[in-house]
Design an enzyme around this catalytic site. Structure first.
Site, short mmCIF file in Angstrom:
data_model
loop_
_atom_site.label_atom_id
_atom_site.label_comp_id
_atom_site.label_asym_id
_atom_site.label_seq_id
_atom_site.Cartn_x
_atom_site.Cartn_y
_atom_site.Cartn_z
N ASP A 67 0.82 -1.22 0.00
CA ASP A 67 0.00 0.00 0.00
C ASP A 67 0.84 1.26 0.00
O ASP A 67 2.07 1.21 0.15
CB ASP A 67 -0.95 0.00 1.21
CG ASP A 67 -0.25 -0.39 2.52
OD1 ASP A 67 0.99 -0.29 2.58
OD2 ASP A 67 -0.94 -0.79 3.46
N ASN A 136 -7.20 -2.97 14.57
CA ASN A 136 -8.61 -3.24 14.23
C ASN A 136 -8.75 -4.42 13.27
O ASN A 136 -9.83 -4.64 12.72
CB ASN A 136 -9.25 -1.98 13.61
CG ASN A 136 -8.57 -1.55 12.32
OD1 ASN A 136 -7.67 -2.24 11.83
ND2 ASN A 136 -8.98 -0.42 11.77
N HIS A 138 -7.00 -4.88 10.41
CA HIS A 138 -6.76 -4.64 8.98
C HIS A 138 -5.46 -5.28 8.51
O HIS A 138 -4.53 -5.47 9.28
CB HIS A 138 -6.84 -3.15 8.63
CG HIS A 138 -5.66 -2.30 9.01
ND1 HIS A 138 -5.81 -1.00 9.46
CD2 HIS A 138 -4.34 -2.52 8.99
CE1 HIS A 138 -4.61 -0.49 9.70
NE2 HIS A 138 -3.70 -1.40 9.42
N GLU A 143 -9.50 -1.78 5.72
CA GLU A 143 -10.11 -1.50 7.01
C GLU A 143 -11.34 -2.39 7.21
O GLU A 143 -11.86 -2.96 6.25
CB GLU A 143 -10.53 -0.02 7.06
CG GLU A 143 -9.38 0.96 6.90
CD GLU A 143 -8.45 1.03 8.12
OE1 GLU A 143 -8.38 0.06 8.89
OE2 GLU A 143 -7.79 2.07 8.29
C1 GLP Z 1 -0.32 0.35 8.67
C2 GLP Z 1 -0.01 -0.51 7.44
C3 GLP Z 1 -0.26 -1.95 7.71
C4 GLP Z 1 0.40 -2.35 9.01
C5 GLP Z 1 -0.20 -1.58 10.15
C6 GLP Z 1 0.36 -1.97 11.51
O1 GLP Z 1 -1.66 0.64 8.80
N1 GLP Z 1 -0.74 -0.12 6.27
O2 GLP Z 1 0.23 -2.72 6.63
O3 GLP Z 1 0.26 -3.73 9.22
O4 GLP Z 1 0.06 -0.22 9.90
O5 GLP Z 1 1.45 -1.18 11.82
P1 GLP Z 1 2.52 -1.50 12.92
O6 GLP Z 1 3.32 -2.64 12.41
O7 GLP Z 1 3.36 -0.24 13.01
O8 GLP Z 1 1.79 -1.82 14.17
#
Ligand code: GLP
Length: 265
Positions: A67, A136, A138, A143
């Site tokens: 993304d 959440n 995702h 989402e």
């Molecule tokens: C963002 C990314 C996700 C990732 C998530 C969790 O939203 N788009 O791909 O898994 O954050 O982030 P973190 O690893 O910093 O907890």
């Protein structure tokens, strides 16, 4: 699903990096699906160490990221393009033309989404897709409520996601409101999915994704429909798993015997 419970964050990164490295050793032209966020950083550090120590060659590897924030250009300091250069790409001998992320500054989101999907297809599909997990539930920026049949498109970010990612931007109001992300089905098309989660703040989402019902309300739960998923968590992220003892037993069994080893989980 194969659920691997490791003692700490460092081990999660090491085990994930070893799985990616084994894939690249098996096929030097592998297609890796990559992720951003704090979680994969340990895995990237270890992959860089393997590259330096063993000379693992990435010159023919192709990469596709999940993304990118919508409305910002690749050279924005908080773009995922910048993140990937800083955390991984600059340290490996990847060819820049082989490293793909969706463009957040494209003028036409539908054309850009189709271009990205085509790129993945033309590369022969993704061999291993690395995934972090939102609190959440995702994956990518799919989402809660995302169609489980979705493909790359622009999605609005949830309030919790904006707040969680504010640490990278300095303040919630600076976080873009939407992102271009592979869809849930795009992710499920990968031949192997590798979901990582660490820390107590992910314990609820991991339990819901692995042991809850398959539901668009927890997009990561769609991974239960995939035949080859490896979930690697530390003890904190495993805290709410009901079948913890079984996962530990099954891993012990894998270590002791490879007789019935199958890529299907
Ligand atoms: C963002 C990314 C996700 C990732 C998530 C969790 O939203 N788009 O791909 O898994 O954050 O982030 P973190 O690893 O910093 O907890």
């Amino acid at each position: 699903m194969r659920v691997v419970i490791e003692a700490n964050v460092q081990r999660v990164g090491e085990v994930a990096a070893e799985i990616l490295a084994a894939q690249v050793r098996r096929d030097p032209r592998s297609v890796l699906g990559l992720a951003t966020g704090g979680t994969p950083c340990g895995c990237y550090r270890e992959l860089i160490a393997i590259h330096r120590r063993d000379g693992l060659d990435f010159s023919q590897v192709r990469t596709f990221n999940l993304d990118e924030y919508w409305g910002i250009s690749p050279d924005h300091p908080q773009s995922y393009h910048t993140f990937m250069r800083a955390e991984l790409f600059q340290y490996l001998n990847l060819c820049p033309a082989n490293c793909h992320l969706p463009r957040g500054d494209a003028s036409d989101s539908i054309a850009e989404s189709e271009r990205y999907e085509r790129g993945i297809r033309d590369a022969g599909g993704i061999d291993i897709q690395l995934l972090g997990l939102g609190r959440n539930g995702h994956i990518g920026f799919n989402e809660p409520g995302s169609s489980l049949a979705s493909r790359t498109r622009v999605k609005h970010l949830a309030r919790q996601t904006i707040d969680d990612n504010a640490r990278f931007f300095g303040a919630p109001e600076l976080v873009p409101r939407s992102a271009i992300t592979m869809g849930v089905q795009t992710i499920l098309d990968a031949r192997h999915c590798l979901l990582l989660a660490t820390g107590i703040s992910k314990a609820g989402a991991i339990a819901a994704a692995v042991e809850g019902p398959v539901t668009a309300a927890i997009p990561a739960s769609a991974l239960q429909l995939h035949p080859q998923v490896t979930v690697i968590v530390d003890e904190d992220a495993a805290a709410e798993l009901r079948n913890r003892e079984y996962y530990l037993l099954a891993e012990q069994g894998r270590r002791e015997s490879s007789e019935y080893e199958s890529p299907q989980h």
